[in-house]
Enzyme design. Structure first.
Site, PDB file in Angstrom:
ATOM      1  N   SER A 257      30.986   3.132 -27.995  1.00 13.41           N
ATOM      2  CA  SER A 257      30.380   4.242 -27.252  1.00 13.41           C
ATOM      3  C   SER A 257      28.903   4.345 -27.597  1.00 13.41           C
ATOM      4  CB  SER A 257      31.074   5.556 -27.609  1.00 13.41           C
ATOM      5  OG  SER A 257      30.244   6.640 -27.220  1.00 13.41           O
TER       6      SER A 257
ATOM      7  N   HIS B  89      31.177   1.654 -23.481  1.00  9.61           N
ATOM      8  CA  HIS B  89      31.599   2.994 -23.077  1.00  9.61           C
ATOM      9  C   HIS B  89      30.367   3.905 -22.968  1.00  9.61           C
ATOM     10  CE1 HIS B  89      34.634   6.238 -22.879  1.00  9.61           C
ATOM     11  NE2 HIS B  89      33.803   6.953 -23.623  1.00  9.61           N
TER      12      HIS B  89
ATOM     13  N   ASP C  38      29.064   7.613 -22.177  1.00 10.97           N
ATOM     14  CA  ASP C  38      29.489   9.018 -22.114  1.00 10.97           C
ATOM     15  C   ASP C  38      28.474   9.866 -21.370  1.00 10.97           C
ATOM     16  OD1 ASP C  38      31.983   9.212 -23.689  1.00 10.97           O
ATOM     17  OD2 ASP C  38      30.734   8.423 -25.302  1.00 10.97           O
TER      18      ASP C  38
ATOM     19  N   MET D  84      27.477  13.426 -19.979  1.00 12.51           N
ATOM     20  CA  MET D  84      27.820  14.830 -20.261  1.00 12.51           C
ATOM     21  C   MET D  84      26.852  15.765 -19.555  1.00 12.51           C
ATOM     22  SD  MET D  84      28.346  14.509 -24.336  1.00 12.51           S
ATOM     23  CE  MET D  84      29.676  13.536 -25.019  1.00 12.51           C
TER      24      MET D  84
ATOM     25  N   HIS E  42      32.461   7.272 -18.690  1.00 12.24           N
ATOM     26  CA  HIS E  42      33.321   8.431 -18.951  1.00 12.24           C
ATOM     27  C   HIS E  42      32.556   9.674 -18.505  1.00 12.24           C
ATOM     28  CE1 HIS E  42      35.326  10.991 -22.405  1.00 12.24           C
ATOM     29  NE2 HIS E  42      35.660  11.412 -21.201  1.00 12.24           N
TER      30      HIS E  42
ATOM     31  N   MET F 246      32.034  13.228 -18.268  1.00 12.49           N
ATOM     32  CA  MET F 246      32.373  14.568 -18.777  1.00 12.49           C
ATOM     33  C   MET F 246      31.520  15.579 -18.029  1.00 12.49           C
ATOM     34  SD  MET F 246      32.754  13.566 -22.765  1.00 12.49           S
ATOM     35  CE  MET F 246      31.919  12.012 -22.489  1.00 12.49           C
TER      36      MET F 246
ATOM     37  N   MET G 223      42.074  11.448 -24.751  1.00 10.44           N
ATOM     38  CA  MET G 223      41.060  11.912 -25.716  1.00 10.44           C
ATOM     39  C   MET G 223      41.749  12.296 -27.024  1.00 10.44           C
ATOM     40  SD  MET G 223      38.157  11.540 -24.338  1.00 10.44           S
ATOM     41  CE  MET G 223      37.222  12.213 -25.704  1.00 10.44           C
TER      42      MET G 223
ATOM     43  N   ASP H  71      39.993   7.565 -27.175  1.00 10.77           N
ATOM     44  CA  ASP H  71      38.581   7.853 -27.436  1.00 10.77           C
ATOM     45  C   ASP H  71      38.452   9.045 -28.376  1.00 10.77           C
ATOM     46  OD1 ASP H  71      35.841   8.330 -27.274  1.00 10.77           O
ATOM     47  OD2 ASP H  71      35.853   8.839 -25.141  1.00 10.77           O
TER      48      ASP H  71
HETATM   49  C1  DX5 Z   1      33.273  12.267 -27.178  1.00 11.23           C
HETATM   50  C2  DX5 Z   1      33.017  10.964 -26.489  1.00 11.23           C
HETATM   51  C3  DX5 Z   1      33.300   9.794 -27.313  1.00 11.23           C
HETATM   52  C4  DX5 Z   1      32.479   9.662 -28.579  1.00 11.23           C
HETATM   53  C5  DX5 Z   1      33.285   8.855 -29.558  1.00 11.23           C
HETATM   54  O1  DX5 Z   1      33.174  13.260 -26.251  1.00 11.23           O
HETATM   55  O2  DX5 Z   1      33.788  10.883 -25.323  1.00 11.23           O
HETATM   56  O3  DX5 Z   1      33.241   8.594 -26.552  1.00 11.23           O
HETATM   57  O4  DX5 Z   1      31.235   9.059 -28.374  1.00 11.23           O
HETATM   58  O5  DX5 Z   1      32.648   8.860 -30.771  1.00 11.23           O
HETATM   59  P1  DX5 Z   1      33.442   8.597 -32.159  1.00 11.23           P
HETATM   60  O6  DX5 Z   1      34.024   7.228 -32.063  1.00 11.23           O
HETATM   61  O7  DX5 Z   1      32.368   8.704 -33.190  1.00 11.23           O
HETATM   62  O8  DX5 Z   1      34.476   9.666 -32.281  1.00 11.23           O
HETATM   63 ZN    ZN Z   2      33.912   8.955 -24.289  1.00 16.70          ZN
END
Ligand code: DX5
Ligand code: ZN
Length: 218
Positions: free
Chosen positions: A9, A34, A36, A38, A67, A69, A138, A176
């Site tokens: 990620s 990956h 993320d 947000m 991903h 969010m 998750m 994840d």
């Molecule tokens: C959290 C993200 C994850 C995050 C994972 O909301 O969706 O992808 O970056 O990070 P680690 O592996 O450090 O938990």
């Molecule tokens: Zn993620």
């Protein structure tokens, strides 16, 4: 589908050196990347948008799993498809038009993903399996990297893994949040075939070694 995939990620990468970090994980043996996204509303954090996806596209040929969010992700499918996403993964809790959205992702030639947050039961994804290429469970509350793995995700993996097998469909089962050398053993046993790892990969001095450790852990 037996192969075990590692998807680092980039939320844990150095945003000021993103190109370099993308190259490091690509050369280090990652299978996917990956990303993320947000929006500061669905989750209490803001990361990056489609320009990041478009910009990193030229640094790697690995599949980008995006991903989302964000609330009402159906508004952004075209944008992320155009930016170069390979997987577009939407939250069950955030999407008002799930069937149409998953269909649309595929119609645009992308792989469709459905993700559930920790408070959402495994069973809700069952009806959508024929429309998905990836299910993401998750194992932390979405929003931040570096959180502790929630063991309640293991039973969900077991249930969904059994359903996928029963269906005979070709669907990746991804997990994840809080994945490290120890927790990866548990999720492998529970049926995950793809892990996202942020802090455990980017926090290591040697990312290739960190990826290898996750892959080889038994
Ligand atoms: C959290 C993200 C994850 C995050 C994972 O909301 O969706 O992808 O970056 O990070 P680690 O592996 O450090 O938990
Ligand atoms: Zn993620």
């Amino acid at each position: 589908m037996n192969e075990f995939f590692i998807s680092p990620s980039i939320l844990s990468a150095d945003f000021a050196k993103m190109g370099e970090d993308i190259k490091r994980i690509t050369e280090g043996g990652a299978d996917m990347i990956h990303c993320d996204v947000m929006d500061g509303t669905f989750v209490p954090n803001i990361s990056f948008g489609p320009k990041m996806i478009a910009d990193i596209r030229s640094y790697t040929s690995l599949p980008l799993d995006v991903h989302l969010m964000v609330n009402r992700p159906e508004r952004y499918i075209d944008v992320y498809a155009k930016a170069g996403a390979d997987y577009i993964v939407v939250h069950y809790e955030a999407c008002g038009t799930l069937v149409d959205t998953l269909k649309k992702i595929r119609k645009l030639g992308k792989k469709s993903g459905l993700v559930i947050s920790p408070d959402t039961p495994a069973e809700v994804v069952y009806d959508y399996l024929p429309l998905t290429d990836l299910i993401l469970v998750m194992s932390v509350y979405p929003g931040f990297s570096g959180q502790k793995f929630l063991p309640s995700s293991l039973e969900k993996l077991e249930k969904i893994s059994a359903k996928i097998k029963e269906s005979g469909l070709n669907i990746r089962l991804q997990i994840d949040g809080g994945i490290n050398e120890e927790t990866v053993k548990l999720v492998k046993k529970a049926g995950a075939d793809t892990v996202v790892a942020g802090s455990s990969v980017f926090g290591a001095s040697d990312v290739a070694e960190a990826i290898k450790k996750l892959r080889d852990a038994q």
